[in-house]
Design a protein around this motif. Sequence first.
Motif, PDB file in Angstrom:
ATOM      1  N   PHE A 240       7.199   5.441   5.906  1.00 43.10           N
ATOM      2  CA  PHE A 240       7.052   4.526   4.767  1.00 43.10           C
ATOM      3  C   PHE A 240       6.391   3.218   5.193  1.00 43.10           C
ATOM      4  O   PHE A 240       5.522   2.674   4.520  1.00 43.10           O
ATOM      5  N   TYR A 244       2.939   1.882   3.836  1.00 45.38           N
ATOM      6  CA  TYR A 244       2.882   0.576   3.189  1.00 45.38           C
ATOM      7  C   TYR A 244       1.858  -0.312   3.870  1.00 45.38           C
ATOM      8  O   TYR A 244       1.136  -1.081   3.225  1.00 45.38           O
ATOM      9  N   GLU A 252       3.052   0.109  -3.649  1.00 49.20           N
ATOM     10  CA  GLU A 252       3.799  -0.578  -4.705  1.00 49.20           C
ATOM     11  C   GLU A 252       3.703   0.211  -5.993  1.00 49.20           C
ATOM     12  O   GLU A 252       4.683   0.353  -6.736  1.00 49.20           O
ATOM     13  N   TYR A 254       3.156   3.439  -6.289  1.00 46.03           N
ATOM     14  CA  TYR A 254       3.919   4.686  -6.126  1.00 46.03           C
ATOM     15  C   TYR A 254       5.416   4.448  -6.312  1.00 46.03           C
ATOM     16  O   TYR A 254       6.109   5.226  -6.957  1.00 46.03           O
ATOM     17  N   ARG A 255       5.901   3.371  -5.790  1.00 45.42           N
ATOM     18  CA  ARG A 255       7.321   3.060  -5.917  1.00 45.42           C
ATOM     19  C   ARG A 255       7.686   2.792  -7.375  1.00 45.42           C
ATOM     20  O   ARG A 255       8.751   3.168  -7.838  1.00 45.42           O
ATOM     21  N   THR A 258       7.820   6.096  -9.168  1.00 43.73           N
ATOM     22  CA  THR A 258       9.041   6.789  -8.770  1.00 43.73           C
ATOM     23  C   THR A 258      10.244   6.229  -9.502  1.00 43.73           C
ATOM     24  O   THR A 258      11.128   6.960  -9.964  1.00 43.73           O
TER      25      THR A 258
END
Length: 293
Positions: A240, A244, A252, A254-255, A258
């Motif tokens: 990760f 990042y 950011e 993708y998070r 999610t």
Amino acid sequence: MRKTTFVLPVIVVAVVVALSALFIVDEREKALVLQFGRVIDVKEEPGLAFKIPLIQEVVRYDSRILSIDVQPLEVTPLDDRRLVVDAFARYRIRDVKQFRQAVGVGGLATAEDRLDSILRAETREVLGSVSSKDILSSDRAALMLRIRNAAIAEAMALGLEVIDVRLKATDLPSQNLEATFDRMRAEREREATDERARGNEAAQRVRAQADRTVVELVSEAKREAEVTRGEADAERNAIFAEAYGKDAEFFEFYRSLTAYARALKGDNSSLVMSPDSEFFNYLKSSNGAAASE
């Protein structure tokens, strides 16, 4: 004629007297020549022998090895466990003259009665000085030899030679059999209880060892699992962090996606939020809008 009549009876009487003066000693016997009850001569060698007719007489005795069954007797060994003993002995007449003087006209019957008393007394004395285990074990051969040696001296006074003594049977008195069986049964039950106790103790040791092994194996497995999980988490975090570092903007984004997927999971999911919620910060940003276009 008269002379012949007189001579013939004399000849017959002379022949009868001559024949009565002769006797044969068999190889299986010994003979005593007695005169008015007193021993005059001893004939031990087989063959033809002589005696004075009408005055002397011949008494014959068996010279072979004879056997006598000792009357059963009850003995009490050192451990007070009474036994009924049945024995027999083998003997022979060693000194026929002494034998005659000791037993008189009673002969073998009187001698065997007295020998029986001697053997019973010696058997009771010898077996009474040992335990019943010694009597019932292989040591009984030595005990029989002791009985024989003790009886020899007394038997010699009778003109007898004790050759061997054997114990035929050593049994418990009938009234003691039930008590003995009960004691044996109790001993066997005690031994069985001891064996079971030792078996249970051994089983507990095995079970405790097995439980200890299980705990050790589970602990070792958990430790290895935690180590593996820690290594995996570290590797994941490293991935990760590396992702990042390569593209923070995409990471950011993708998070955020999610988070949206987790929050709005399911067909019946409803989420009521204000438009200016921080949850939509990325969607409202110019970079996000540009990205979505």
